[in-house]
Design an enzyme around this catalytic site. Structure first.
Site, short mmCIF file in Angstrom:
data_model
loop_
_atom_site.label_atom_id
_atom_site.label_comp_id
_atom_site.label_asym_id
_atom_site.label_seq_id
_atom_site.Cartn_x
_atom_site.Cartn_y
_atom_site.Cartn_z
N GLU A 85 0.87 -1.20 0.00
CA GLU A 85 0.00 0.00 0.00
C GLU A 85 0.90 1.24 0.00
OE1 GLU A 85 -2.41 -0.25 3.51
OE2 GLU A 85 -3.37 -2.12 2.87
N PRO A 86 0.33 2.42 -0.22
CA PRO A 86 1.17 3.62 -0.20
C PRO A 86 1.94 3.75 1.12
CG PRO A 86 -0.96 4.13 -1.16
CD PRO A 86 -1.04 2.71 -0.69
N GLY A 87 1.36 3.30 2.23
CA GLY A 87 2.07 3.42 3.53
C GLY A 87 2.55 2.09 4.07
N SER A 118 7.77 -2.94 3.05
CA SER A 118 8.52 -3.94 3.81
C SER A 118 7.85 -4.24 5.15
CB SER A 118 9.94 -3.43 4.07
OG SER A 118 10.59 -3.18 2.86
N THR A 149 1.32 -7.01 -9.22
CA THR A 149 1.75 -7.68 -10.46
C THR A 149 0.57 -8.44 -11.07
OG1 THR A 149 4.02 -7.90 -9.68
CG2 THR A 149 3.32 -9.43 -11.42
N ASP A 163 7.54 -17.94 1.61
CA ASP A 163 8.47 -19.09 1.59
C ASP A 163 8.33 -19.86 0.28
OD1 ASP A 163 9.15 -18.35 4.12
OD2 ASP A 163 8.03 -19.93 5.14
N ARG A 195 9.48 -16.91 -2.82
CA ARG A 195 10.84 -16.32 -2.90
C ARG A 195 11.81 -17.19 -3.71
NH1 ARG A 195 10.63 -13.52 3.13
NH2 ARG A 195 9.63 -11.62 2.34
N GLU A 238 8.65 -9.27 -3.43
CA GLU A 238 8.68 -10.43 -2.52
C GLU A 238 9.73 -10.24 -1.42
OE1 GLU A 238 6.47 -13.34 -3.05
OE2 GLU A 238 5.68 -11.57 -4.02
N THR A 296 12.58 -7.03 -0.21
CA THR A 296 13.82 -6.51 -0.80
C THR A 296 15.01 -7.35 -0.32
OG1 THR A 296 14.19 -5.04 1.06
CG2 THR A 296 12.89 -4.14 -0.77
C1 FAD Z 1 7.33 -4.12 -10.41
C2 FAD Z 1 6.84 -4.36 -9.02
C3 FAD Z 1 5.93 -5.39 -8.81
C4 FAD Z 1 5.42 -5.63 -7.52
N1 FAD Z 1 4.46 -6.60 -7.34
C5 FAD Z 1 3.86 -6.70 -6.14
C6 FAD Z 1 2.71 -7.58 -5.96
O1 FAD Z 1 2.32 -8.32 -6.86
N2 FAD Z 1 2.07 -7.54 -4.77
C7 FAD Z 1 2.46 -6.75 -3.74
O2 FAD Z 1 1.83 -6.77 -2.69
N3 FAD Z 1 3.56 -5.92 -3.86
C8 FAD Z 1 4.24 -5.87 -5.03
N4 FAD Z 1 5.31 -5.03 -5.18
C9 FAD Z 1 5.74 -4.21 -4.06
C10 FAD Z 1 7.04 -4.70 -3.43
O3 FAD Z 1 6.84 -5.93 -2.80
C11 FAD Z 1 7.52 -3.58 -2.49
O4 FAD Z 1 7.96 -2.52 -3.30
C12 FAD Z 1 8.65 -4.06 -1.61
O5 FAD Z 1 8.15 -4.97 -0.66
C13 FAD Z 1 9.32 -2.92 -0.85
O6 FAD Z 1 8.39 -2.12 -0.22
P1 FAD Z 1 8.43 -0.52 -0.41
O7 FAD Z 1 8.45 -0.26 -1.86
O8 FAD Z 1 7.33 0.10 0.38
O9 FAD Z 1 9.82 -0.09 0.16
P2 FAD Z 1 10.19 0.27 1.68
O10 FAD Z 1 9.69 -0.77 2.60
O11 FAD Z 1 9.79 1.67 1.94
O12 FAD Z 1 11.77 0.17 1.61
C14 FAD Z 1 12.59 1.20 1.04
C15 FAD Z 1 14.05 0.78 1.23
O13 FAD Z 1 14.32 0.63 2.65
C16 FAD Z 1 14.83 -0.67 2.90
N5 FAD Z 1 14.34 -1.14 4.21
C17 FAD Z 1 13.07 -1.13 4.66
N6 FAD Z 1 13.00 -1.66 5.91
C18 FAD Z 1 14.27 -2.01 6.24
C19 FAD Z 1 14.86 -2.61 7.40
N7 FAD Z 1 14.13 -2.95 8.45
N8 FAD Z 1 16.21 -2.82 7.39
C20 FAD Z 1 16.97 -2.47 6.31
N9 FAD Z 1 16.47 -1.90 5.19
C21 FAD Z 1 15.14 -1.68 5.15
C22 FAD Z 1 14.31 -1.54 1.79
O14 FAD Z 1 15.11 -2.69 1.60
C23 FAD Z 1 14.37 -0.59 0.61
O15 FAD Z 1 15.67 -0.57 0.09
C24 FAD Z 1 5.87 -4.83 -6.44
C25 FAD Z 1 6.83 -3.82 -6.66
C26 FAD Z 1 7.30 -3.59 -7.92
C27 FAD Z 1 8.31 -2.48 -8.12
#
Ligand code: FAD
Length: 397
Positions: free
Chosen positions: A121-123, A126, A152, A248, A251, A374, A376
């Site tokens: 979601e926007p908020g 991870s 996706t 699990d 990934r 899935e 980062t």
């Molecule tokens: C092309 C694409 C397809 C996707 N498909 C799906 C889908 O099908 N379904 C779905 O639900 N989501 C999907 N996603 C979303 C994706 O899973 C999220 O973008 C990802 O989980 C990271 O979340 P965020 O973008 O909010 O980044 P954030 O959580 O804001 O992270 C930003 C950065 O901070 C780092 N970070 C965050 N927390 C920590 C920590 N505790 N310790 C160290 N580093 C940290 C992260 O590694 C990252 O580098 C997709 C994204 C993309 C780009």
């Protein structure tokens, strides 16, 4: 004992996947990269028929290796594959037998269909506990409200087929992770709509959608899981555990995808060098290697290390062994390796790598997503570290 042995039938199916990748995916890869929101309809129909005949997907090592081959052809096109996708993985790991039958049957009949999973979601990325999409019970229904981003296959699942989306929503925000539950929303349900489709860096053939839930009413029975899992249990965090079980399973598959892109780049470099009469002398002491030989051997060693991790995680999954640590290790390593291999490949190839005449620059763009979705790279390393050190989520953040 770990056993990576393949049957002759498995070997043949992997070779068949390679042939499809070479003859059907590679020739159209550039077109669908440059025409981002067009659908490769012929390919989709062929993939659908092959899959229904039991050809492409499935579980286990052979399936993962077929995915690697397909992504060697093109990762974006591979993600266009109709089928239950991530939504199906969530249904398999969280749903009851009756729900699996009810929701997954559609993926073996009729026209091509897609399943998607909406967590982000926007908020909330991870930190999945920050989910703010709500599910409120109203008699025999749940009413969903919220916004899911980066889904996706979201558009194909919702607008272009009789597919479905597994939506993670909270039934009680104050309960944190314990309140998170998976719900199945079928295509055509009033109150669910695709708001937009992303323009992306890589995997541009794959659609990535924002989906809005606006008083979206779904039958009570569409909450996934047994009655115990469905209950709000503040100590068990059952819903969250289901989400992790889904990861699990998925990934190691992302790791296989990454490996396909990495190997495509390695093959390109080696074939180009071979064409120039440059050999890689494997049986040479390291101090006598040329710089380029050393670089290629390092790339190959990393590729193989990631592959072994991927195979182990998939094998454990196929044996129904807990594999969270191995799945995260495979995903973290493969995501990192593919970004490094593709960048190094461009470095070694110079202008050939940078030119749009070849697919290498595209593979570098396609590679990065494997280190993002899935979980980062950082998050998967965190999961692995917690498991190895036996630290809780609160002890290691
Ligand atoms: C092309 C694409 C397809 C996707 N498909 C799906 C889908 O099908 N379904 C779905 O639900 N989501 C999907 N996603 C979303 C994706 O899973 C999220 O973008 C990802 O989980 C990271 O979340 P965020 O973008 O909010 O980044 P954030 O959580 O804001 O992270 C930003 C950065 O901070 C780092 N970070 C965050 N927390 C920590 C920590 N505790 N310790 C160290 N580093 C940290 C992260 O590694 C990252 O580098 C997709 C994204 C993309 C780009």
């Amino acid at each position: 004992m770990i056993d990576f042995e393949l049957t002759p039938e498995d070997e043949a199916s992997i070779q068949a996947a390679h042939k499809v990748a070479e003859e059907m995916l590679r020739p159209i890869a550039r077109y669908y990269d440059e025409n981002e929101h067009e659908s490769p309809q012929d390919l989709i129909n062929t993939m659908w028929e092959t899959q229904r005949a039991g050809g492409l997907l499935g579980l286990g090592i052979a399936a993962a290796l077929r995915i690697e081959e397909t992504c060697w052809g093109d990762a974006g096109l591979m993600l266009c594959n109709p089928g239950s996708g991530l939504g199906g993985a969530a249904i398999l790991t969280s749903g009851t037998r009756e729900q699996q039958e009810r929701f997954l049957k559609r993926f073996s009949e009729g026209n091509p269909k897609w399943g998607a999973m909406a967590m982000t979601e926007p908020g909330c990325g991870s930190d999945t506990a920050a989910i703010s999409t709500t599910a409120v019970q109203d008699g025999d229904y749940w009413v969903l409200n919220g916004e899911k981003i980066f889904v996706t296959g979201g558009k194909r699942a919702v607008d272009e087929s009789d597919g479905l989306v597994v939506v993670w929503a909270t039934v009680d925000k104050s309960a944190g992770r314990a309140g998170m539950k998976p719900f199945v929303v079928e295509a055509g349900t009033p109150g669910m709509r695709v708001e937009k489709v992303e323009n992306k860096l890589g995997i541009r053939a794959s659609d990535t959608a924002t989906i809005i839930f606006d008083d979206c009413r779904i039958p009570y029975e569409n909450i996934l899981g047994s009655p115990e899992v469905r209950q709000l249990d503040k100590t068990q965090t059952a819903g969250f555990k289901r989400a992790m079980a889904t990861f699990d399973a998925t990934r190691p598959i992302i790791a296989a995808m990454a490996l396909g892109v990495g190997r495509a780049s390695l093959d390109f470099v080696k074939e180009t060098l071979e064409g120039e009469g440059i050999e890689i002398n494997y049986n040479t002491p390291r101090h006598k290697l040329t710089a380029i030989e050393r670089d290629i051997m390092d790339m190959e060693a990393n590729y193989k290390a990631a592959k072994m991790l991927m195979l182990r995680a998939v094998w454990m999954m196929s044996q129904l062994q807990p594999n969270s640590l191995q799945a995260s290790m495979a995903k973290a390593k493969a995501g990192l390796v593919v970004t490094k291999i593709t960048q190094k490949a461009i470095e070694l190839m110079g202008p050939l790598g940078y030119s749009r005449k070849y697919l290498l620059e595209k593979w570098m763009r396609d590679a990065k997503i494997n280190d993002i979705f899935e979980g980062t790279g950082q998050i998967n390393m965190l999961v692995a570290a917690r498991r190895i050190l036996d630290y809780s989520r609160d002890q290691l953040k």
